[in-house]
Design a protein around this motif. Structure first.
Motif, PDB file in Angstrom:
ATOM      1  N   GLN A  26       0.828  -1.209   0.000  1.00 24.44           N
ATOM      2  CA  GLN A  26       0.000   0.000   0.000  1.00 24.44           C
ATOM      3  C   GLN A  26       0.860   1.256   0.000  1.00 24.44           C
ATOM      4  O   GLN A  26       0.501   2.254  -0.626  1.00 24.44           O
ATOM      5  N   LEU A  29       1.950   1.899  -3.439  1.00 28.12           N
ATOM      6  CA  LEU A  29       0.878   2.462  -4.261  1.00 28.12           C
ATOM      7  C   LEU A  29       0.548   3.909  -3.881  1.00 28.12           C
ATOM      8  O   LEU A  29      -0.446   4.460  -4.343  1.00 28.12           O
ATOM      9  N   HIS A 335       0.529  -6.653  -4.881  1.00 26.08           N
ATOM     10  CA  HIS A 335      -0.034  -5.352  -5.217  1.00 26.08           C
ATOM     11  C   HIS A 335      -1.507  -5.469  -5.619  1.00 26.08           C
ATOM     12  O   HIS A 335      -2.297  -4.554  -5.363  1.00 26.08           O
ATOM     13  N   GLN A 339      -4.383  -3.504  -3.655  1.00 21.47           N
ATOM     14  CA  GLN A 339      -5.351  -2.675  -4.370  1.00 21.47           C
ATOM     15  C   GLN A 339      -6.782  -3.072  -4.012  1.00 21.47           C
ATOM     16  O   GLN A 339      -7.672  -2.202  -3.912  1.00 21.47           O
ATOM     17  N   THR A 343      -9.413  -0.385  -2.567  1.00 26.64           N
ATOM     18  CA  THR A 343     -10.744  -0.158  -3.134  1.00 26.64           C
ATOM     19  C   THR A 343     -11.808  -0.261  -2.052  1.00 26.64           C
ATOM     20  O   THR A 343     -12.750   0.544  -2.000  1.00 26.64           O
TER      21      THR A 343
END
Length: 350
Positions: A26, A29, A335, A339, A343
């Motif tokens: 995270q 990202l 990843h 994700q 979300t």
């Protein structure tokens, strides 16, 4: 997004590794991630080494107090263990932040069902790492979503592998490995029994077992002596990152009686090592569709037969392992997992 990952476990097992892996992915990202851990725990040390800000709590109660004061600074609170979700829920009237709980076990709730259901109902979203981990929440009337655990790219260390083979005089041997704490639910005695059957027919085979001592340690050592397997079944204790040694294995075996997923299986699969597991929990999900061989729980004869088949059919074993490796790459990417959580966080934070 400001994210707080919470895990109060003392040791370093699959759940703790997944907590750190989630935090790292995270952050990769673009999000700001902090952790709350138990002071001195392996997770705390590794998270600090990875550059994370780490806060400490000794118990669910002390966590509740800390979150009451500081929880509102975060957009999402992600509880990774049962104790951490208790602290997050108790302090929710103060921080008023969405709580996500990842359930990483498939144990049935035998006592305290009312309080467990109440706690889970106070979570904004319960996530299960497998269908097996989701079954108990569903039984209690909670609707989880499934986000499987992920694997980290494993860095091969040729020097460590050569040192391992040299130290234990294993050069030229065919190795069968497992990584599991010596406790009843991991069923080490069944694998020891299977090893006796295999080694009787295949004198060049040696079993290596990485894992910390536990309630089954004395029984395991006694059975190894009874079966005269002292040189054939090596209890190697806890080691950091044993997965770096998996490439030397002809097969990886997990004999668990109960297992929500089995991250060590994913590691072996990601390295192209053929896997044998018991037909239980998340193991049967991961090894479905020809990705591995399954045996009934506690069936040493079936496990031994599977091991012997892999040893005698190397081409088929490698084909199965290649299929499993591709599955892990597609379905258990770190990843992609991160994700999916992001979300979910965004949806809950609206």
């Amino acid at each position: 997004m400001e994210i707080l990952q919470i895990n109060l476990e003392k040791g370093w097992r699959g759940g703790e590794r997944q907590t750190l892996l989630t935090a790292c992915a995270q952050r990769d990202l673009g999000h700001n991630v902090k952790l709350v851990c138990r002071a001195g725990a392996e997770l705390s040390l590794k998270a600090r080494e990875a550059g994370f800000t780490v806060h400490h709590a000794r118990s669910a109660l002390s966590l509740a107090g800390w979150l009451a004061l500081y929880g509102a600074r975060f957009d999402i609170l992600h509880a990774q263990t049962a104790g951490s979700v208790t602290g997050a829920v108790l302090s929710k009237p103060f921080h008023r932040r969405p709580i996500v709980f990842s359930r990483r076990t498939d144990f049935p709730i035998k006592t305290g069902q009312f309080f467990t259901r109440l706690k889970w109902q106070c979570v904004d979203q319960l996530v299960a790492i497998s269908q097996a981990a989701a079954s108990e929440p569903r039984r209690l009337g909670i609707t989880p979503i499934i986000i499987p655990s992920a694997t980290l790219t494993i860095t091969l260390d040729t020097h460590r592998i050569n040192s391992f083979l040299s130290t234990h005089a294993l050069a030229g041997k065919r190795l069968i490995g497992t990584s599991a704490v010596l406790k009843p639910e991991k069923d080490p005695l069944t694998l020891i029994e299977a090893a006796a059957r295999v080694c009787q027919k295949h004198p060049d085979v040696v079993f290596v077992h990485w894992g910390a001592d536990g309630p089954s340690s004395m029984a395991a050592r006694a059975r190894i002596i009874e079966l005269v397997l002292e040189k054939k079944y090596l209890l190697l204790g806890f080691q950091k990152n044993p997965e770096q040694l998996y490439p030397v294995l002809s097969a990886f075996v997990l004999c668990s009686i109960s297992e929500a997923l089995g991250s060590s299986i994913l590691d072996a699969m990601s390295l192209g090592v053929p896997v044998i597991g018991t037909r239980t929990g998340g193991i049967k999900e991961v090894l479905a569709e020809g990705r591995g061989l399954l045996a009934p729980v506690g069936d040493a004869a079936a496990i031994a037969q599977h091991i012997e088949w892999l040893l005698s059919h190397p081409d088929s074993a490698q084909e199965m392992a290649a299929n499993a490796k591709q599955y892990v790459k597609t379905e258990h990417d770190m990843h992609q997992m991160a994700q999916k959580y992001l979300t979910l966080y965004a949806k809950l934070s609206r």
